[in-house]
Enzyme design. Structure first.
Site, PDB file in Angstrom:
ATOM      1  N   ARG A 173       0.839  -1.209   0.000  1.00  0.00           N
ATOM      2  CA  ARG A 173       0.000   0.000   0.000  1.00  0.00           C
ATOM      3  C   ARG A 173       0.875   1.261   0.000  1.00  0.00           C
ATOM      4  NH1 ARG A 173      -4.622  -2.285   2.892  1.00  0.00           N
ATOM      5  NH2 ARG A 173      -4.889  -4.244   1.804  1.00  0.00           N
ATOM      6  N   SER A 256     -13.730 -10.814  -6.308  1.00  0.00           N
ATOM      7  CA  SER A 256     -13.233  -9.599  -5.648  1.00  0.00           C
ATOM      8  C   SER A 256     -11.738  -9.510  -5.831  1.00  0.00           C
ATOM      9  CB  SER A 256     -13.553  -9.704  -4.143  1.00  0.00           C
ATOM     10  OG  SER A 256     -12.831  -8.749  -3.384  1.00  0.00           O
ATOM     11  N   HIS A 258     -10.437  -7.312  -3.671  1.00  0.00           N
ATOM     12  CA  HIS A 258     -10.225  -6.640  -2.389  1.00  0.00           C
ATOM     13  C   HIS A 258     -10.259  -5.113  -2.583  1.00  0.00           C
ATOM     14  CE1 HIS A 258      -8.565  -8.273   1.591  1.00  0.00           C
ATOM     15  NE2 HIS A 258      -8.599  -6.990   1.857  1.00  0.00           N
ATOM     16  N   ARG A 261      -6.852  -3.471  -3.288  1.00  0.00           N
ATOM     17  CA  ARG A 261      -5.929  -3.268  -2.164  1.00  0.00           C
ATOM     18  C   ARG A 261      -4.908  -4.380  -2.019  1.00  0.00           C
ATOM     19  NH1 ARG A 261      -8.559   0.624   1.158  1.00  0.00           N
ATOM     20  NH2 ARG A 261      -7.727  -0.056   3.143  1.00  0.00           N
ATOM     21  N   ARG A 313     -16.090   0.510   0.190  1.00  0.00           N
ATOM     22  CA  ARG A 313     -15.908   1.954   0.395  1.00  0.00           C
ATOM     23  C   ARG A 313     -17.247   2.687   0.472  1.00  0.00           C
ATOM     24  NH1 ARG A 313     -11.813   0.252  -2.773  1.00  0.00           N
ATOM     25  NH2 ARG A 313      -9.661   0.631  -2.089  1.00  0.00           N
TER      26      ARG A 313
HETATM   27  C1  LIG Z   1     -10.654   0.429   4.762  1.00  0.00           C
HETATM   28  C2  LIG Z   1     -10.833  -0.967   4.258  1.00  0.00           C
HETATM   29  C3  LIG Z   1     -10.474  -2.039   5.061  1.00  0.00           C
HETATM   30  C4  LIG Z   1     -10.661  -3.355   4.596  1.00  0.00           C
HETATM   31  N1  LIG Z   1     -10.361  -4.409   5.427  1.00  0.00           N
HETATM   32  C5  LIG Z   1     -10.609  -5.670   4.996  1.00  0.00           C
HETATM   33  C6  LIG Z   1     -10.349  -6.785   5.859  1.00  0.00           C
HETATM   34  O1  LIG Z   1      -9.911  -6.635   7.002  1.00  0.00           O
HETATM   35  N2  LIG Z   1     -10.595  -8.031   5.354  1.00  0.00           N
HETATM   36  C7  LIG Z   1     -11.102  -8.229   4.095  1.00  0.00           C
HETATM   37  O2  LIG Z   1     -11.312  -9.364   3.688  1.00  0.00           O
HETATM   38  N3  LIG Z   1     -11.347  -7.179   3.267  1.00  0.00           N
HETATM   39  C8  LIG Z   1     -11.131  -5.926   3.694  1.00  0.00           C
HETATM   40  N4  LIG Z   1     -11.380  -4.876   2.849  1.00  0.00           N
HETATM   41  C9  LIG Z   1     -11.903  -5.136   1.476  1.00  0.00           C
HETATM   42  C10 LIG Z   1     -13.422  -5.111   1.449  1.00  0.00           C
HETATM   43  O3  LIG Z   1     -13.969  -6.178   2.184  1.00  0.00           O
HETATM   44  C11 LIG Z   1     -13.932  -5.217   0.013  1.00  0.00           C
HETATM   45  O4  LIG Z   1     -13.424  -6.361  -0.614  1.00  0.00           O
HETATM   46  C12 LIG Z   1     -13.607  -3.991  -0.838  1.00  0.00           C
HETATM   47  O5  LIG Z   1     -13.705  -2.803  -0.088  1.00  0.00           O
HETATM   48  C13 LIG Z   1     -14.550  -3.932  -2.032  1.00  0.00           C
HETATM   49  O6  LIG Z   1     -14.222  -2.901  -2.901  1.00  0.00           O
HETATM   50  P1  LIG Z   1     -14.933  -1.461  -2.867  1.00  0.00           P
HETATM   51  O7  LIG Z   1     -14.336  -0.737  -1.698  1.00  0.00           O
HETATM   52  O8  LIG Z   1     -14.542  -0.879  -4.174  1.00  0.00           O
HETATM   53  O9  LIG Z   1     -16.409  -1.674  -2.693  1.00  0.00           O
HETATM   54  C14 LIG Z   1     -11.194  -3.569   3.294  1.00  0.00           C
HETATM   55  C15 LIG Z   1     -11.549  -2.474   2.496  1.00  0.00           C
HETATM   56  C16 LIG Z   1     -11.380  -1.190   2.963  1.00  0.00           C
HETATM   57  C17 LIG Z   1     -11.802  -0.043   2.076  1.00  0.00           C
END
Ligand SMILES: Cc1cc2nc3c(=O)[nH]c(=O)nc-3n(C[C@H](O)[C@H](O)[C@H](O)COP(=O)(O)O)c2cc1C
Length: 363
Positions: A173, A256, A258, A261, A313
């Site tokens: 990141r 997904s 993620h 990320r 988000r």
């Molecule tokens: C701030 C933040 C923290 C996240 N933490 C986790 C996590 O701890 N475990 C996980 O599986 N996904 C995590 N995610 C991913 C989300 O579950 C999800 O896959 C992702 O946000 C989907 O994309 P979008 O933000 O475009 O909707 C996180 C996403 C964000 C934005």
């Protein structure tokens, strides 16, 4: 002259989702906003997730006779008023002091299901007590303490596990590194309680170290088998991974990346959706996340074969902008836009979504 009745709601704090996002980003400290908004690497995946939606158009169906479409559906036996779940995102009280307590309450008020994160500020038990109807799925990382945590999840009354399969190590990141981001780790430690769980430094240490044991599908199949709850594999982006997840016993998948990320560059999640849907062939439900920002995006994902979408988000924007009320408003606006498009495209209900409702467009 007497004013005519207003065509659009006047007495609303947020008229559209972009106002919610703007309010959220204004409310957050710059490094927390970057933590929320950012992706891994050069953020190619993050951008691709959005660009992919722009390549699809909804094919209108004039004079279809469809009015009052139903957005109700079910997922693993759980009723949903809208095919939208909230994503598990960690560190939630960085965005609002009520974090996933507020998210789950908003989901309950909207007839939705919240996926409660392991790395959240509040424990699975606390969120489930706050909103038992919505907190039905608990997310868990496949680490050494899986059995202990899965048992707690079962005892707290959750109906299913959501296992994150795309995070053997945290993505690279860049924004957080540039910001020297150093949040108070207790925001992520709501579930690191009780015997058998690591302390927060150990947990985060292993996410950034490159020599801790990484699980494979066989380990996961054995661990989920011991737990006995149905489980959802979150983070599938290829037909190959979908095949492994099904062979390991997954009851559903989340296509997904993620939210951009983790792996960067990676394919846009929407571009991967048809490949995974074809591989699964209707054997289990396919959920979708990464890049959903509007009711139109929900429409496109459902048309391309998703059974429901998950918002990360978007839910966090609602949370940061207005706590429970902000997240409820996100649900309302998604539902209104989705229903509008269902009428325009002649889709009476969620079961009637088919790929011919959308077309690839050169724009
Ligand atoms: C701030 C933040 C923290 C996240 N933490 C986790 C996590 O701890 N475990 C996980 O599986 N996904 C995590 N995610 C991913 C989300 O579950 C999800 O896959 C992702 O946000 C989907 O994309 P979008 O933000 O475009 O909707 C996180 C996403 C964000 C934005």
């Amino acid at each position: 002259m007497e004013p005519l009745a207003a065509m659009y709601p006047q007495d609303v704090e947020f008229a559209v989702i972009s106002e919610i996002r703007d309010a959220a980003l204004q409310a957050l400290a710059p490094d927390v906003a970057d933590f929320l908004e950012g992706g891994a690497g050069e953020e190619v995946t993050l951008r691709a997730n959005r660009t992919a939606f722009g390549r699809w158009g909804v094919r209108p169906r004039p004079m279809s006779g469809v009015s009052a479409p139903s957005t109700a559906t079910t997922l693993l036996g759980l009723p949903l008023e809208l095919p939208v779940l909230t994503a598990p995102f960690g560190g939630d009280a960085l965005f609002h002091e009520q974090g996933h307590l507020a998210v789950a309450r908003a989901a309950a008020a909207s007839g939705a299901v919240a996926i409660v994160p392991e790395a959240g500020t509040f424990s699975y038990e606390r969120v489930a007590e706050t909103a038992p109807d919505a907190a039905r799925i608990a997310q868990i990382h496949p680490f050494d303490h899986f059995d202990v945590v899965a048992e707690r999840i079962r005892d707290a009354g959750y109906a299913a596990l959501c296992v994150t399969v795309d995070c053997p190590t945290a993505g690279f990141r860049v924004r957080n590194r540039v910001n020297r981001f150093a949040p108070d780790l207790t925001y992520f430690a709501g579930n690191l309680v009780g015997e058998g769980t690591p302390d927060v430094a150990e947990m985060f240490g292993r996410l950034v170290s490159h020599d801790s044991p990484a699980w494979d599908w066989d380990w996961l199949a054995a661990a989920t088998g011991r737990c006995g709850l149905p489980w959802i594999a979150k983070g599938v982006l290829t037909a190959e991974a979908a095949g492994h997840a099904l062979a390991a016993g997954a009851s559903a998948l989340v296509v997904s990346n993620h939210g951009g990320r983790q792996t960067d560059p990676a394919p846009a999640a929407l571009d991967a959706l048809p490949e995974v849907v074809a591989e699964v062939g209707g054997r289990v439900p396919v959920l979708f996340d990464s890049g959903v920002r509007s009711g139109a995006d929900v429409f496109v994902a459902l048309a391309l074969g998703a059974d429901a979408v998950v918002i990360g988000r978007l839910a966090a924007y609602g949370l940061a902008a207005g706590g429970e009320t902000g997240v409820r408003r996100v649900f309302e606006l998604l539902a209104e836009e989705l229903r509008t498009l269902m009428i325009l495209a002649g889709v009476p209900d969620v079961a009637s979504f088919t790929p011919d409702l959308v077309a690839r467009c050169d724009r």
